[in-house]
Design a protein around this motif. Sequence first.
Motif, PDB file in Angstrom:
ATOM      1  N   ASN A  14       0.820  -1.223   0.000  1.00  0.00           N
ATOM      2  CA  ASN A  14       0.000   0.000   0.000  1.00  0.00           C
ATOM      3  C   ASN A  14       0.855   1.276   0.000  1.00  0.00           C
ATOM      4  N   GLY A  34      -2.664  -2.168   9.422  1.00  0.00           N
ATOM      5  CA  GLY A  34      -2.871  -2.055   7.976  1.00  0.00           C
ATOM      6  C   GLY A  34      -2.397  -0.742   7.383  1.00  0.00           C
ATOM      7  N   SER A  35      -1.655   0.067   8.149  1.00  0.00           N
ATOM      8  CA  SER A  35      -1.263   1.379   7.611  1.00  0.00           C
ATOM      9  C   SER A  35      -0.040   1.284   6.687  1.00  0.00           C
ATOM     10  N   LYS A  37       3.302  -0.228   7.993  1.00  0.00           N
ATOM     11  CA  LYS A  37       4.564  -0.287   8.762  1.00  0.00           C
ATOM     12  C   LYS A  37       5.416  -1.486   8.355  1.00  0.00           C
ATOM     13  N   THR A  38       4.793  -2.660   8.363  1.00  0.00           N
ATOM     14  CA  THR A  38       5.552  -3.868   8.001  1.00  0.00           C
ATOM     15  C   THR A  38       5.995  -3.794   6.540  1.00  0.00           C
ATOM     16  N   SER A  39       5.184  -3.172   5.703  1.00  0.00           N
ATOM     17  CA  SER A  39       5.552  -3.051   4.285  1.00  0.00           C
ATOM     18  C   SER A  39       6.842  -2.251   4.130  1.00  0.00           C
ATOM     19  N   LEU A  61       3.622  -8.422  -3.583  1.00  0.00           N
ATOM     20  CA  LEU A  61       4.464  -7.279  -3.225  1.00  0.00           C
ATOM     21  C   LEU A  61       4.094  -6.022  -4.005  1.00  0.00           C
ATOM     22  N   ILE A  62       3.821  -6.230  -5.295  1.00  0.00           N
ATOM     23  CA  ILE A  62       3.529  -5.091  -6.175  1.00  0.00           C
ATOM     24  C   ILE A  62       2.102  -4.618  -5.919  1.00  0.00           C
ATOM     25  N   GLN A  63       1.948  -3.311  -5.864  1.00  0.00           N
ATOM     26  CA  GLN A  63       0.635  -2.745  -5.552  1.00  0.00           C
ATOM     27  C   GLN A  63      -0.424  -3.251  -6.539  1.00  0.00           C
ATOM     28  N   ASP A  64      -1.587  -3.584  -5.979  1.00  0.00           N
ATOM     29  CA  ASP A  64      -2.680  -4.130  -6.793  1.00  0.00           C
ATOM     30  C   ASP A  64      -2.916  -3.278  -8.032  1.00  0.00           C
ATOM     31  N   VAL A 332       1.982   0.029  17.082  1.00  0.00           N
ATOM     32  CA  VAL A 332       0.705   0.639  16.713  1.00  0.00           C
ATOM     33  C   VAL A 332       0.604   2.016  17.374  1.00  0.00           C
TER      34      VAL A 332
HETATM   35  N1  LIG Z   1      -0.254  -5.862  -3.265  1.00  0.00           N
HETATM   36  C1  LIG Z   1      -0.888  -4.983  -2.479  1.00  0.00           C
HETATM   37  N2  LIG Z   1      -1.453  -3.872  -3.016  1.00  0.00           N
HETATM   38  C2  LIG Z   1      -2.082  -2.975  -2.243  1.00  0.00           C
HETATM   39  N3  LIG Z   1      -2.226  -3.087  -0.925  1.00  0.00           N
HETATM   40  C3  LIG Z   1      -1.684  -4.163  -0.331  1.00  0.00           C
HETATM   41  C4  LIG Z   1      -0.997  -5.173  -1.070  1.00  0.00           C
HETATM   42  N4  LIG Z   1      -0.559  -6.126  -0.216  1.00  0.00           N
HETATM   43  C5  LIG Z   1      -0.967  -5.726   0.995  1.00  0.00           C
HETATM   44  N5  LIG Z   1      -1.639  -4.567   0.948  1.00  0.00           N
HETATM   45  C6  LIG Z   1      -2.236  -3.786   2.057  1.00  0.00           C
HETATM   46  O1  LIG Z   1      -1.198  -2.985   2.588  1.00  0.00           O
HETATM   47  C7  LIG Z   1      -1.578  -2.585   3.889  1.00  0.00           C
HETATM   48  C8  LIG Z   1      -0.370  -2.486   4.751  1.00  0.00           C
HETATM   49  O2  LIG Z   1      -0.009  -3.702   5.303  1.00  0.00           O
HETATM   50  P1  LIG Z   1       1.105  -3.802   6.434  1.00  0.00           P
HETATM   51  O3  LIG Z   1       1.241  -5.232   6.748  1.00  0.00           O
HETATM   52  O4  LIG Z   1       2.291  -3.049   6.033  1.00  0.00           O
HETATM   53  O5  LIG Z   1       0.398  -3.040   7.647  1.00  0.00           O
HETATM   54  P2  LIG Z   1       0.938  -2.750   9.115  1.00  0.00           P
HETATM   55  O6  LIG Z   1       0.973  -1.275   9.286  1.00  0.00           O
HETATM   56  O7  LIG Z   1       2.168  -3.493   9.363  1.00  0.00           O
HETATM   57  O8  LIG Z   1      -0.277  -3.322   9.991  1.00  0.00           O
HETATM   58  P3  LIG Z   1      -0.310  -4.151  11.373  1.00  0.00           P
HETATM   59  O9  LIG Z   1      -0.221  -3.154  12.480  1.00  0.00           O
HETATM   60  O10 LIG Z   1      -1.636  -4.796  11.335  1.00  0.00           O
HETATM   61  O11 LIG Z   1       0.809  -5.132  11.380  1.00  0.00           O
HETATM   62  C9  LIG Z   1      -2.683  -3.533   4.328  1.00  0.00           C
HETATM   63  O12 LIG Z   1      -3.872  -2.843   4.390  1.00  0.00           O
HETATM   64  C10 LIG Z   1      -2.691  -4.571   3.238  1.00  0.00           C
HETATM   65  O13 LIG Z   1      -3.975  -5.093   3.034  1.00  0.00           O
END
Ligand SMILES: Nc1ncnc2c1ncn2[C@@H]1O[C@H](COP(=O)(O)OP(=O)(O)OP(=O)(O)O)[C@@H](O)[C@H]1O
Length: 359
Positions: A14, A34-35, A37-39, A61-64, A332
Amino acid sequence: MAAISRLDVLRLRNLSEVHIAPAESINILFGDNGSGKTSLLEAIHLLGLGRSFRSQKLEPLIQDGLEDCVVFGELQDGVSIGLSKTRKQGGHVLKLLGERQRSWVDAARHLPVQILNSESFSLLEGSPKVRRRFLDWGVFHVEHEFVNNWRKAAKCIAHRNLLLKERSLDRKQLQAWDVELVRLARQLDESRRSYFTLFHPLFQETLRKLIELPNLTISYSRGWDDSKSLEEVFSESLARDIKYGVTQNGPHRADLIVRVGRLGAEEVLSRGQQKLLVSAMKVAQGHLLSQVNGVRGVYLVDDLPSELDFANRRRVCELLVGLECQVFLTCVDQAELENCWSSALLPRKFHVEHGKISQ
Ligand SMILES: Nc1ncnc2c1ncn2[C@@H]1O[C@H](COP(=O)(O)OP(=O)(O)OP(=O)(O)O)[C@@H](O)[C@H]1O
Ligand SMILES: [Mg+2]
């Protein structure tokens, strides 16, 4: 110093377009579930290791709906690493200082990345492969020949396995591969053993700072019977090797054995204790890397607060500060990591919101 001074992430999960300038020490990423962070940690992991820690597949990995993603990092010493991945077959370009790379080896040496997350428990409860990967990460960074020896050995094992699967065994060919494999296995074992000898005292010292586990032992197992040569083992296990069509013993079966008394650590320790143990293992590797190579790795710590009470959270944070590495921590609520730092240290904070990151 391997600290990242500039990081750009485009179209990864995202994260549509992120540009940040991280601090050379502690960085905190906070934001709702889901914001993203892990990404962001995933993006840094990709730069340093060429693969994600979440998925083997490229697709997610690649944005939808988009065709490619890009991660670009500039390190403090002026080195830059850029990576792009596209959905097209084989669509993957890695550049180090602007030059296209055929393998990951050189880029990985510039950016040693360690991850601590909920999957790190697999270091205790997972298969030997996970612990071997952990051990080999360390050996790779301190001994440059290791990776070549490892590749050659893997080739020998693959050829040996093919021969074992054939209906009539070509003993002459098998012997030829065995001679080479035995030679390489000896070198790999020596490299791993010397690494482990350096690692062990550092690990114990690090662990003591986190938790008292007097009956905890960690040992290195080379992948074949300690009392026999690999030649002997190969000849004794030939019938079994043929039966399964796989080489049962060798450097590809090396492991680290972590026990509390006579039991596996994962069977005895609580989740929190396991997290501290795994943290000590990973931090000890960082100390070893900076002692031997003068290189400081980058630590990615996803969701440190979970499973740890406040006192232990603070202890892990102190250890991370003591490493003098660049660290990215996620949580969080930023309050979860407040008061975990001495007053002299001011972590740089980033708010992550719907894929946007602001300092
Ligand atoms: N290929 C993709 N394209 C677009 N969005 C995606 C894709 N893969 C995952 N996401 C979305 O990216 C968002 C970020 O996910 P991420 O795991 O980084 O969140 P986070 O901040 O680590 O959340 P948490 O606190 O729950 O661990 C999620 O809403 C997820 O659904
Ligand atoms: Mg997350």
